[in-house]
Design a protein around this motif. Sequence first.
Motif, PDB file in Angstrom:
ATOM      1  N   TRP A 164       0.818  -1.114  -0.073  1.00  0.00           N
ATOM      2  CA  TRP A 164       0.080  -0.143  -0.199  1.00  0.00           C
ATOM      3  C   TRP A 164       1.120   1.413   0.072  1.00  0.00           C
ATOM      4  CZ3 TRP A 164      -2.926  -3.090  -1.786  1.00  0.00           C
ATOM      5  CH2 TRP A 164      -3.714  -4.063  -1.190  1.00  0.00           C
ATOM      6  N   ASN A 165       2.137   1.304   0.768  1.00  0.00           N
ATOM      7  CA  ASN A 165       2.893   2.359   0.734  1.00  0.00           C
ATOM      8  C   ASN A 165       3.554   2.637  -0.598  1.00  0.00           C
ATOM      9  OD1 ASN A 165       2.318   2.856   3.437  1.00  0.00           O
ATOM     10  ND2 ASN A 165       3.956   1.761   4.292  1.00  0.00           N
ATOM     11  N   GLU A 166       3.707   1.275  -1.175  1.00  0.00           N
ATOM     12  CA  GLU A 166       4.635   1.344  -2.535  1.00  0.00           C
ATOM     13  C   GLU A 166       3.591   2.185  -3.627  1.00  0.00           C
ATOM     14  OE1 GLU A 166       6.664  -1.256  -6.075  1.00  0.00           O
ATOM     15  OE2 GLU A 166       6.466  -1.985  -3.986  1.00  0.00           O
ATOM     16  N   LEU A 167       2.292   1.936  -3.358  1.00  0.00           N
ATOM     17  CA  LEU A 167       1.156   2.156  -4.285  1.00  0.00           C
ATOM     18  C   LEU A 167       0.672   3.446  -4.053  1.00  0.00           C
ATOM     19  CD1 LEU A 167      -0.968  -1.015  -5.069  1.00  0.00           C
ATOM     20  CD2 LEU A 167       1.095  -0.072  -6.279  1.00  0.00           C
ATOM     21  N   GLY A 168       1.337   4.383  -2.963  1.00  0.00           N
ATOM     22  CA  GLY A 168       1.008   5.653  -2.510  1.00  0.00           C
ATOM     23  C   GLY A 168      -0.442   5.640  -1.839  1.00  0.00           C
ATOM     24  N   ILE A 169      -0.996   4.686  -1.386  1.00  0.00           N
ATOM     25  CA  ILE A 169      -2.342   4.683  -0.702  1.00  0.00           C
ATOM     26  C   ILE A 169      -2.380   5.594   0.374  1.00  0.00           C
ATOM     27  CG2 ILE A 169      -4.145   3.293   0.394  1.00  0.00           C
ATOM     28  CD1 ILE A 169      -3.569   2.539  -2.582  1.00  0.00           C
ATOM     29  N   SER A 170      -3.285   6.477   0.610  1.00  0.00           N
ATOM     30  CA  SER A 170      -3.297   7.425   1.474  1.00  0.00           C
ATOM     31  C   SER A 170      -4.085   7.251   2.744  1.00  0.00           C
ATOM     32  CB  SER A 170      -3.631   8.813   0.962  1.00  0.00           C
ATOM     33  OG  SER A 170      -5.063   8.910   0.577  1.00  0.00           O
ATOM     34  N   TYR A 171      -3.893   5.837   3.327  1.00  0.00           N
ATOM     35  CA  TYR A 171      -4.667   5.684   4.393  1.00  0.00           C
ATOM     36  C   TYR A 171      -4.299   6.372   5.678  1.00  0.00           C
ATOM     37  CZ  TYR A 171      -0.609   2.428   5.451  1.00  0.00           C
ATOM     38  OH  TYR A 171       0.612   2.226   5.601  1.00  0.00           O
ATOM     39  N   THR A 172      -5.316   6.446   6.585  1.00  0.00           N
ATOM     40  CA  THR A 172      -4.991   7.199   7.812  1.00  0.00           C
ATOM     41  C   THR A 172      -4.776   6.320   8.890  1.00  0.00           C
ATOM     42  OG1 THR A 172      -7.235   7.465   8.379  1.00  0.00           O
ATOM     43  CG2 THR A 172      -6.270   9.378   7.070  1.00  0.00           C
ATOM     44  N   HIS A 173      -5.538   5.256   8.870  1.00  0.00           N
ATOM     45  CA  HIS A 173      -5.071   4.086  10.019  1.00  0.00           C
ATOM     46  C   HIS A 173      -5.220   2.597   9.318  1.00  0.00           C
ATOM     47  CE1 HIS A 173      -7.777   7.338  11.568  1.00  0.00           C
ATOM     48  NE2 HIS A 173      -7.345   7.222  12.673  1.00  0.00           N
ATOM     49  N   PHE A 174      -4.276   1.902   9.926  1.00  0.00           N
ATOM     50  CA  PHE A 174      -3.807   0.504   9.309  1.00  0.00           C
ATOM     51  C   PHE A 174      -4.047  -0.332  10.659  1.00  0.00           C
ATOM     52  CE2 PHE A 174      -1.778  -3.288   8.423  1.00  0.00           C
ATOM     53  CZ  PHE A 174      -1.807  -3.356   7.157  1.00  0.00           C
ATOM     54  N   VAL A 175      -5.190  -1.123  10.610  1.00  0.00           N
ATOM     55  CA  VAL A 175      -5.626  -1.831  11.841  1.00  0.00           C
ATOM     56  C   VAL A 175      -5.112  -3.269  11.553  1.00  0.00           C
ATOM     57  CG1 VAL A 175      -7.667  -2.335  10.853  1.00  0.00           C
ATOM     58  CG2 VAL A 175      -7.568  -2.521  13.297  1.00  0.00           C
ATOM     59  N   ARG A 176      -4.629  -4.005  12.706  1.00  0.00           N
ATOM     60  CA  ARG A 176      -4.346  -5.505  12.892  1.00  0.00           C
ATOM     61  C   ARG A 176      -5.293  -5.953  13.912  1.00  0.00           C
ATOM     62  NH1 ARG A 176       1.750  -6.611  12.887  1.00  0.00           N
ATOM     63  NH2 ARG A 176       0.998  -8.796  12.746  1.00  0.00           N
ATOM     64  N   THR A 177      -5.563  -7.175  13.468  1.00  0.00           N
ATOM     65  CA  THR A 177      -6.655  -7.917  14.212  1.00  0.00           C
ATOM     66  C   THR A 177      -6.001  -8.399  15.340  1.00  0.00           C
ATOM     67  OG1 THR A 177      -6.854  -9.633  12.898  1.00  0.00           O
ATOM     68  CG2 THR A 177      -8.560  -7.910  12.678  1.00  0.00           C
ATOM     69  N   THR A 178      -4.706  -8.514  15.548  1.00  0.00           N
ATOM     70  CA  THR A 178      -3.783  -9.138  16.616  1.00  0.00           C
ATOM     71  C   THR A 178      -3.629  -8.115  17.737  1.00  0.00           C
ATOM     72  OG1 THR A 178      -1.999  -8.904  15.490  1.00  0.00           O
ATOM     73  CG2 THR A 178      -3.001 -11.013  15.404  1.00  0.00           C
ATOM     74  N   SER A 179      -3.905  -6.767  17.433  1.00  0.00           N
ATOM     75  CA  SER A 179      -3.454  -5.765  18.438  1.00  0.00           C
ATOM     76  C   SER A 179      -4.348  -5.549  19.729  1.00  0.00           C
ATOM     77  CB  SER A 179      -3.717  -4.432  17.676  1.00  0.00           C
ATOM     78  OG  SER A 179      -5.041  -3.916  17.686  1.00  0.00           O
ATOM     79  N   LEU A 180      -3.897  -5.136  20.766  1.00  0.00           N
ATOM     80  CA  LEU A 180      -4.530  -5.103  22.108  1.00  0.00           C
ATOM     81  C   LEU A 180      -5.856  -4.099  21.910  1.00  0.00           C
ATOM     82  CD1 LEU A 180      -1.673  -4.785  24.525  1.00  0.00           C
ATOM     83  CD2 LEU A 180      -3.465  -7.026  24.331  1.00  0.00           C
ATOM     84  N   GLU A 181      -5.719  -3.079  21.203  1.00  0.00           N
ATOM     85  CA  GLU A 181      -6.959  -2.187  20.849  1.00  0.00           C
ATOM     86  C   GLU A 181      -7.730  -2.698  20.109  1.00  0.00           C
ATOM     87  OE1 GLU A 181      -2.965   0.161  21.017  1.00  0.00           O
ATOM     88  OE2 GLU A 181      -3.706  -1.627  19.941  1.00  0.00           O
ATOM     89  N   HIS A 182      -7.502  -3.644  19.217  1.00  0.00           N
ATOM     90  CA  HIS A 182      -8.802  -4.428  18.426  1.00  0.00           C
ATOM     91  C   HIS A 182      -9.129  -5.292  19.421  1.00  0.00           C
ATOM     92  CE1 HIS A 182     -10.680  -6.293  15.338  1.00  0.00           C
ATOM     93  NE2 HIS A 182     -10.471  -7.352  15.670  1.00  0.00           N
ATOM     94  N   LEU A 183      -8.641  -6.017  20.279  1.00  0.00           N
ATOM     95  CA  LEU A 183      -9.079  -6.984  21.241  1.00  0.00           C
ATOM     96  C   LEU A 183     -10.045  -6.378  22.030  1.00  0.00           C
ATOM     97  CD1 LEU A 183      -9.122  -9.650  23.039  1.00  0.00           C
ATOM     98  CD2 LEU A 183      -7.269  -8.882  24.305  1.00  0.00           C
ATOM     99  N   ARG A 184      -9.616  -5.089  22.831  1.00  0.00           N
ATOM    100  CA  ARG A 184     -10.511  -4.370  23.665  1.00  0.00           C
ATOM    101  C   ARG A 184     -11.853  -3.999  22.841  1.00  0.00           C
ATOM    102  NH1 ARG A 184      -5.629  -2.320  25.956  1.00  0.00           N
ATOM    103  NH2 ARG A 184      -5.794  -0.443  24.472  1.00  0.00           N
TER     104      ARG A 184
END
Length: 670
Positions: A87-107
Amino acid sequence: MTHGNDRPRYYLTTPIYYANARPHVGSAYTTLVADTVARFKRMQGYDVAFVTGTDEHGENIARAAAKAGVSPREHVDRYSAVFRNLWNELGISYTHFVRTTSLEHLRAVRRLLLRARDTGFVYKAFYQGRYCVFDNLYVTDTTDPVDCPLCGRPAEIVSEENYFFKLSAFQDKLLKLYEDQPDFIRPAFRRNEVQRFVEAGLRDISVSRKTVKWGLPWPDDPDHVVYVWYDALTSYLSGIGYGDDELQWEKYWPAQLHLIGKEIIRFHCVYWPAFLMAAQEPLPKCVFAHGWLLFEQQKMSKSKGNVAYAEPIARTVGVDALRYYLLRDVPFGQDGNFSHDALLTRYNSDLANGLGNLASRTLAMIGRYCEGQIPAAKPAAIGEAENSLAAAVTEAARTVIAQYEELSFSRALEVVWAAIAEVDGYLTANKPWTLADDPSQRAHLETVLYYAAESLRILVALAHPALPIATEKIWAQLGQSGALGEARIDQLAWGGLRPGTPIGEPAAVFPRVEKTETLEKIAAMEQEILKPQGTPVTPSAPAAVPAAAPAAQPAAAAGANARITIDDFAKVEMRVGQVKSAERVAGADKLLKVMVDVGDEVRQIVAGIATAYQPEQLVGRKVVVVVNLQPRKLRGVESNGMIVAASIAPEGTPVLAGFLEDVPVGSRLK
């Protein structure tokens, strides 16, 4: 959606991609579309949140990790990084990249589940049925053998005590949602599909598993893990802080747009709104389910070997070429067919000869005839042609913005390119290169060049959401200050180009490419991508010449002296073959389609040897063939093996391996 006097908010998402394989062009398609929407909304003055990320749980992940000899965490770390890097190579202008293994996602998942449980929509019961681990889909509640409706693989029997979600309680509420908010599901024919499914009756679904270990632990019951779709869908909430950053969550939710592929529409338009209703959370405004990107008339699939990758295209003709082709050639919402050949045709005809040529000729003439400064249009020289051009470009702006709003990217770009053709026609009719030779035509010359440059300014702004890189360069070449992405697309007006503005250094943004050579470069890069991680490079004496590939890439030299074991060598089965026929592959200068008798069968092999051998030279010749390679298609022709050759001279000329003695066809080399 606004907060006080702040800028309006716009929140959109891509699907959360399964972190189990390298993304191909089909995966990149949705993300490139989402990026186009995000850039367009920013140019309308919106504060945009754009979430993408990776779905990292499930039995399929655990099995793949075990097969690779790594932990599930190591496996998803690797593939999540692959997605983020692409996505970075393609210049995608995302603001958030979520991973479902993160603690924030678990909460976030725990919060959503507990709210559904507290409102009485989650209960415990015994489950028995068939489940597809590849699509994370409960296929049937019976134990009768059945294939997954999505991938066609046999579904497996599961039998255990689970937590269930009362999906059946939401049938009437969902039907009312579809009726009251017809734009909740787009396109309309997709809404009709979902409505028929819900009208047929909904059954409660299992939302936990005991046999699966790689997943989020169930709140208050660690023997269970959360159903992967409950987990994955919640990423749209966790990505903007649900249960973790309430200010950000309240700022952006509900989402204006979920972009998905049509194969996951049931999860997003039935399960997802029901999960949110159960937790008493607001619903997203729209789910848009687009069609598949087909390759050789089939959905792209690594298992089928019919995939194209984004990286080789981006590295040979640029990211904008890929974006333009996908957005222009595929009416959004419908299935579309992907073709490297068609992409390069679009590149040369529309980008190089169209926008690129218009920018180059306009800027070059301003540099040559106007001392590198934007000239002023002279009122006395403004006639019907000028008024007509200004009106056409102004109308194009109105139409393009409306088409972007409807996610009709193909139509938006069609309108932009029709206007480009009008500007080209205007220049051809007025011949500024001839006007420059006549001092009495100076006012006419400057007016023509101003109208061409002002048209170009407006058209590159309109094309920017789709082609962000090239348009930014042309914007700077026109001498415009500030980032084009920060310009207001909804405030474009004729006359905004200031006379006297110094232009930048003109440079071609879309140089023409030679199609055959570029296709061969792309094919060679895709072969490199398909190599397994850590695959040793074959020593180069003799080297097997990869079909459709040029001489070995420089990067391969580092591994030329790597040693392998006798067991590694024994895996390669080489036999003596005899060429029965040979012919050129249409459209490929370096490829021959060769029919080779290898003893017990005749194999069709595509070999990159056409620069060194004429087809008629090969008939009857004995060659060395690697017979246990996986088949693959090159230029639409299947190749079932590899003919071994040495690579000599700086050009990498192939020289076929042969024999001094008469060796029987089918003999194995040891």
